[in-house]
Scaffold this motif. Structure first.
Motif, short mmCIF file in Angstrom:
data_model
loop_
_atom_site.label_atom_id
_atom_site.label_comp_id
_atom_site.label_asym_id
_atom_site.label_seq_id
_atom_site.Cartn_x
_atom_site.Cartn_y
_atom_site.Cartn_z
N UNK A 1 6.90 -13.38 0.72
CA UNK A 1 8.05 -14.03 0.09
C UNK A 1 7.58 -15.00 -0.99
N UNK A 2 8.31 -15.06 -2.07
CA UNK A 2 7.96 -15.99 -3.15
C UNK A 2 8.25 -17.43 -2.75
N UNK A 3 9.24 -17.62 -1.87
CA UNK A 3 9.57 -18.97 -1.39
C UNK A 3 10.34 -18.87 -0.09
N UNK A 4 10.07 -19.82 0.81
CA UNK A 4 10.85 -19.95 2.04
C UNK A 4 11.79 -21.13 1.86
N UNK A 5 13.07 -20.89 2.11
CA UNK A 5 14.09 -21.94 2.04
C UNK A 5 14.54 -22.20 3.47
N UNK B 1 -0.98 -20.66 0.04
CA UNK B 1 -0.22 -20.95 -1.18
C UNK B 1 1.28 -20.68 -1.02
N UNK B 2 1.73 -20.37 0.20
CA UNK B 2 3.14 -20.04 0.41
C UNK B 2 4.05 -21.21 0.04
N UNK B 3 4.93 -21.04 -0.96
CA UNK B 3 5.87 -22.11 -1.32
C UNK B 3 6.95 -22.27 -0.25
N UNK C 1 3.07 -29.83 5.27
CA UNK C 1 2.75 -28.69 4.41
C UNK C 1 3.88 -28.16 3.56
N UNK C 2 5.11 -28.68 3.76
CA UNK C 2 6.22 -28.24 2.90
C UNK C 2 5.97 -28.71 1.46
N UNK C 3 6.55 -27.98 0.51
CA UNK C 3 6.32 -28.28 -0.91
C UNK C 3 7.50 -29.00 -1.56
N UNK C 4 8.58 -29.12 -0.84
CA UNK C 4 9.74 -29.81 -1.39
C UNK C 4 10.76 -30.09 -0.32
N UNK C 5 11.62 -31.07 -0.58
CA UNK C 5 12.67 -31.44 0.37
C UNK C 5 13.93 -31.77 -0.40
N UNK D 1 10.79 -24.75 -9.31
CA UNK D 1 9.59 -25.58 -9.36
C UNK D 1 8.66 -25.26 -8.20
N UNK D 2 9.20 -25.18 -6.98
CA UNK D 2 8.38 -24.92 -5.81
C UNK D 2 7.80 -23.51 -5.85
N UNK D 3 8.60 -22.53 -6.29
CA UNK D 3 8.13 -21.15 -6.36
C UNK D 3 6.96 -20.99 -7.33
N UNK D 4 6.90 -21.87 -8.34
CA UNK D 4 5.80 -21.82 -9.32
C UNK D 4 4.58 -22.63 -8.88
N UNK D 5 4.64 -23.17 -7.66
CA UNK D 5 3.50 -23.91 -7.16
C UNK D 5 3.62 -25.42 -7.27
#
Length: 210
Positions: free
Chosen positions: A48-52, A75-77, A97-101, A117-121
Motif C-alpha cells: 500500500x502507498x499509505x495506511x490511513x 518506509x511504509x507511510x 512510527x506513524x508519519x502523520x496525525x 505529503x505522507x505518501x511522498x515520505x
C-alpha cells in the motif's frame, strides 16, 4: 495514483472518507478494513502507498499495527486519522512510527494535503503539535507521568483504566497474565500510583478515556 488502505470500524466514517477522496484524481481507496486484524491480513496480502488508520478499532492495537507495518516495510507511510485530540495521542503515535496525525474534525483539504505529503515520505502534524513535539524530545523532568510509559505499559494502563481484568488484557494483547501483571506493576511504580482506583482517577483527570 496513491493506493490507500483505509481502516475505521465505523462504516459511516469510511463512506464519508470515500466521498471526500472520490474526486481527487491522484488517490484511490483500494482497500477497507474495520478492525486491526483486518488491517494486518491486508498488509500481509498486498502493498500500500499509505495506511490511513483510526486509533480505536477492535482487534490488533494500532500501536502494534504500526510496528508490524514498519517491520514489513520500514518506509511504509502511515497517517493516523482519529477523533482524539492531538495533545492526547499524536506524540505517542509519532514516536511509535506513524508519519502523520490528523483529527477527524480537520477540513477535507487538510486530509488530502496530509495524504499527499505522507505518501511522498514526509511528515504531517499541525503547527501546534510541532511545538509540543520539540518539547517532548527535550529532556524535561516535569513531564506528566503517563508520557514516560513504554507503549506496552501505556496499553495496559489504558486497559486497566477502562476496567478490564488482567486476564482480558492478556488475551487482547496476546501475552501471558504474568507479563501483564509485570507491566502493571512497572507502570504503577513509574506513575507513583497504588491502586486501580488511582489509575482510573488519573486517566479521567487527564482526559485519557473517551
Amino acid at each position: 495514483m496513491i493506493k490507500i488502505l483505509m481502516a475505521d470500524d465505523h462504516a459511516i466514517v469510511r463512506e464519508g472518507l470515500k466521498q471526500i477522496l472520490a474526486d481527487v484524481p491522484d488517490m484511490e481507496i483500494a482497500g477497507e478494513a474495520a478492525s486491526g486484524d483486518d488491517v494486518l491480513a491486508m498488509l500481509r496480502a498486498d502493498n500500500w502507498d499509505i495506511l490511513l488508520l483510526d486509533i480505536a478499532m477492535p482487534g490488533k492495537n494500532v500501536l502494534e499495527l504500526i510496528k508490524l507495518a514498519k517491520q514489513k516495510n520500514p518506509q511504509q507511510p502511515i497517517l493516523i486519522l482519529s477523533m482524539y485530540p492531538e495533545d492526547q495521542y499524536a506524540i505517542r503515535m509519532l514516536k511509535s512510527g506513524a508519519d502523520g496525525y490528523l483529527t477527524k474534525e480537520s477540513a477535507p483539504d487538510q486530509l488530502v494535503a496530509a495524504i499527499r505529503k505522507v505518501a511522498k515520505g514526509g511528515k504531517y502534524i499541525s503547527a501546534t503539535m510541532t511545538d509540543k513535539l520539540i518539547e517532548e524530545l527535550n529532556p524535561d523532568q516535569n513531564k506528566l507521568p503517563h508520557t514516560k510509559l513504554s507503549d506496552r505499559e501505556y496499553q495496559v494502563f489504558l486497559a486497566v483504566a477502562k476496567g478490564r481484568r488482567t486476564s482480558e488484557i492478556a488475551q487482547e494483547m496476546t501475552l501471558s497474565v504474568k507479563t501483564i501483571s509485570t507491566f502493571r506493576t512497572r507502570l504503577m511504580a513509574k506513575m507513583h500510583l497504588h491502586s486501580t482506583a488511582d489509575i482510573i482517577c488519573y486517566a479521567l483527570k487527564h482526559g485519557l478515556l473517551d
